[in-house]
Design a protein around this motif. Structure first.
Motif: not given
Length: 790
Positions: A297-303, A319-326
């Motif tokens: 969760t949180g920043s550990n799940a950012d990709m 590109s990466t959606d920062k909110e949905t991480r899609e």
């Protein structure tokens, strides 16, 4: 005095009681106060004794929370002077004496009447004294002793800060400190084990443990995984009496949450994906989404997502959606089904923030393959250019060709294309287009100075499918033709000073041209050659699109001519050149020596003489105030019926003053004013005072014109007769003064007012060098000379 305690109630005091009885009443069981000196009693001689020293035991104990039916025995007071015959009286004073502690004044026994709480008060300080009952005199000095409340275990440990909320990172090593809890016990920590607390865990095993002495909570397992379980509720117990049976206990809850660490790599749910994208998709639009799952969760799940290879790398981007991480897949170049029907992309998702402690769990990234299928659609016509720019000259004839646009059907059917221009209902239509060829022509005469640029939108549609439309912007620039002559840049207010010198620049002018730069500047300024040479002013072209106005003679006069007009010509640099004429208005003004304009009006003599407008207004106000004072003064004198003339003598002539007011209307003996009139006229002319007779008086200007031909005495008589015959004068004596200079001098007038009309060749320029006192005279003669020269 001895203070003896015989209570051995609590088992804890068994040892103390045993020591008491072993040592007897002379030591630990009593407070012995010996007399150092006894006084002579009942006539006995004074006897000196050697002071005796005994062991002083000045502290008693009483158990707290005593619940017995009878008062609790504390101890006993005993004096060495007490023979047991009741002659000694014991008195107890100090804290709680008489209320909590009572004493038998004969035996000295002390009892506690109330249940005491050590947590409220730990000890009491009292004073004991033995006195003679008969004489009320003290037998011994007052003694001080302490009654200490003996503690029992009546308070359980308490956690004052609970419940607790705390976090600990997941995957922490076993024995990692989480929190230290502390319980407090109100019992006496210096006596027994009543306040000795030990800690134990009632709930939360086997995940956590607690140190029994310090209360430090620690993890009890390796690699506790937040993704498996995140929240724990741990119950900690604190028990006194060192944890023995019979001790009191208290508990608290510690809520422990495992915080996340990046110990899980991202994973795509599938290894192969397929996406359909129509060829009509717009460049820059999003055509699909893809997502990898991460248990953190949180920043550990950012990709971040990236395209690592494939034949569609230049066609698509991700590109990466920062909110949905899609991962958002976008189209970078237009698709064409007829050229390529599918693309393949390899997409990778990788964590942004890595924790190298868990690198042994594998690479924190994952990849999948995406196949994109291009769909065939009927596309609208495609213009040969994304936009067009065309040019046409202004004033061109209607129907002049501006340019041509071209569009084709990109599909294999290659349908025919038709064109039309999009106009709003309120737009003026300056152009039309051939529906088949796309040729654009003018429909009105264009004026660049009114509209230099036109933007129109051309639409193309297929004959087979009119709903498919394509639009293109066409910009039409109107080219300039030299059809506007130059003009003065503005209305100029040109001023020339009266004391100007020949060749002096009095103003600089400029011009403008509505045409483009190529057909406008440079401007040429010149005077009209068909007009005679102007003797007053000339024009100089500065060759920088400006011109200067210069004077051609010395000095100008406002009284002779205050406005001059100078016609000028201006031509532009176009081919062919255009020119225009304008007339400049030049005003003559009076100026200071430094060139500042003083006034430009010929009638403003006072202003030219150096009086400002404020000074003139001040003078006028003073005159009005003086007139108002005179009017008020005359009105007051009339109301008091006083004569206007007070002085006995007038400097101009001798006047007889009458100061008889009369007796009013009933006074018939009053002075008759008709006696002053001509006796003959008084008999013939008797008019009413309220009616003006039709007497034709001689006009004043006629009288003045005949002054030279009559005698002064005759003139005064004539004026006296007119005053006597005028019934409109006030009904009292009036003073009329006539000043007469006499006949004209034979030498004639010596005034210089009429000297301007005489012809003279004398040069008066030297007056300008005489100083500011002769400034006005120099300007006046300078004007006369310039007028004669003109």
């Amino acid at each position: 005095m001895k203070i003896t305690s015989t209570s051995c109630i609590c088992p804890v005091l068994v040892c103390l009681c045993f020591v008491q009885r072993c040592y007897g009443t002379a030591h630990h069981s009593s407070i012995k106060v010996t007399r150092n000196q006894t006084k002579h009693i009942e006539g006995e001689t004074e006897v000196h004794h050697r002071p005796k020293r005994g062991w002083v035991w000045n502290q008693f104990f009483v158990l707290e929370e005593h619940m017995g039916p009878d008062p609790q025995y504390v101890g006993k007071l005993h004096s060495n002077s007490d023979k047991g015959d009741g002659s000694v009286k014991y008195i107890l004073t100090g804290e709680g004496a008489g209320t909590i502690f009572i004493i038998d004044d004969t035996t000295g026994d002390i009892h506690s009447t109330k249940s005491l709480d050590r947590e409220q008060k730990t000890h009491y300080v009292l004073h004991a004294q033995a006195i003679d009952r008969r004489t009320n005199k003290p037998l011994e000095p007052e003694s001080e002793f302490i009654i200490k409340v003996q503690d029992i275990n009546d308070n359980a440990p308490k956690f004052t800060d609970g419940p607790y909320i705390v976090t600990v990172p997941e995957m922490s090593d076993m024995g990692t400190s989480v929190l230290q809890v502390t319980a407090t016990d109100a019992d006496d920590p210096t006596y027994g084990n009543s306040a000795r607390v030990v800690y134990s865990i009632l709930q939360g095993q086997p995940y956590f443990s607690v140190d029994p002495k310090t209360g430090v909570i620690r993890t009890a397992l390796h690699n506790m995984d937040r993704e498996a379980r995140e929240h724990y509720s741990v119950v900690i117990q604190a028990k006194d009496m060192a944890g023995q049976v019979g001790g009191l206990s208290g508990s608290t809850t510690v809520n422990i949450t495992l915080t996340d660490v990046n110990d899980n790599p991202p994973r795509f749910p599938q290894k192969h994906y397929q996406l359909y994208v129509p060829e009509s998709a717009q460049v820059g639009s999003a055509v699909g989404k893809i997502k990898a799952n991460d248990a953190d969760t949180g920043s550990n799940a950012d990709m971040t997502y990236s395209i690592i290879n494939g034949d569609g790398m230049g066609i698509f981007s991700i590109s990466t959606d920062k909110e949905t991480r899609e991962g958002i897949l976008s189209l970078q170049k237009p698709l064409n089904y007829e050229k390529k029907k599918s693309y393949t992309l390899n997409i990778e998702g990788a964590n942004t923030h890595l924790d190298f402690r868990f690198s042994h769990l594998g690479p924190f990234k994952d990849a999948t393959m995406l196949k994109i299928i291009v769909g065939d659609v009927d596309e609208p016509p495609l213009f040969s250019m994304p936009s067009y720019v065309m040019e046409v000259y202004e004033n061109a004839k209607i129907g002049t060709v501006v340019g041509t646009v071209l569009a084709q059907d990109p599909d294999s059917a290659n349908s025919l294309v038709r064109y039309f221009i999009n106009y709003n209902a309120e737009d003026d239509r300056f152009f039309n287009i051939d529906a088949n060829t796309g040729t654009i022509k003018t429909t009105k005469v264009l004026d660049r100075e009114e509209t230099p640029w036109y933007n129109i939108t051309v639409t193309a549609s297929e004959n087979d499918n009119p709903d498919l439309l394509s639009h293109v912007t066409v910009g039409i620039r109107v080219l300039d033709v030299n059809d506007n002559p130059p003009e003065l840049a503005r209305e100029y207010d040109i001023v020339v000073c009266e004391n100007s010198k020949p060749g002096q620049v009095i103003h600089t002018i400029s011009a403008t041209d509505k045409d483009d730069f190529a057909n406008g500047p440079r401007f040429n300024f010149f005077l009209d050659e068909h007009l005679p040479v102007n003797p007053n002013f000339t024009l100089k072209d500065n060759e920088d699109n400006t011109a200067s106005i210069l004077t051609r003679r010395r000095r100008f006069s406002r009284t002779v001519q205050d406005v001059y007009y100078l016609p000028i010509m201006i031509s532009d640099g176009g081919i062919p050149s255009l020119s225009s004429s304008s007339t400049l208005t030049i005003r003559v003004c009076a100026c200071e020596r430094d060139g500042r304009v003083r006034t430009c009006h010929a009638e403003a003599f006072l202003s030219s003489a150096g009086l400002s407008t404020g000074a003139l207004i001040a003078i006028l106000l003073c005159v009005l105030i003086l007139l108002a004072i005179v009017v008020i003064f005359i009105t007051l004198r009339r109301s008091k019926k006083e004569p206007l003339i007070i002085s006995e003598e007038d400097v101009r002539e001798n006047v007889v003053t009458y100061d008889d007011e009369g007796g009013g209307e009933e006074d018939t003996e009053a002075f008759d004013i008709t006696a002053l009139r001509n006796p003959s006229a008084a008999e013939e002319l008797k008019y009413r005072r309220d009616i003006r007779p039709e007497v034709k008086l001689t006009p004043r200007h006629q009288t003045l014109s005949t002054l030279e031909s009559i005698d002064v005495q005759e003139f005064i008589k004539q004026r006296l007769a007119e005053a006597d015959l005028d019934p409109s004068v006030p009904p009292y004596d009036s003073l009329q003064t006539y000043a007469y200079e006499g006949q004209r001098s034979e030498a004639g007038s010596i005034s210089s007012l009429d000297s301007a009309t005489t012809q003279s060749d004398q040069d008066y320029h030297y007056l300008g060098d005489w100083g500011p006192e002769f400034k006005k005279l120099a300007e006046l003669y300078g004007e006369i000379e310039s007028e004669r020269t003109t």
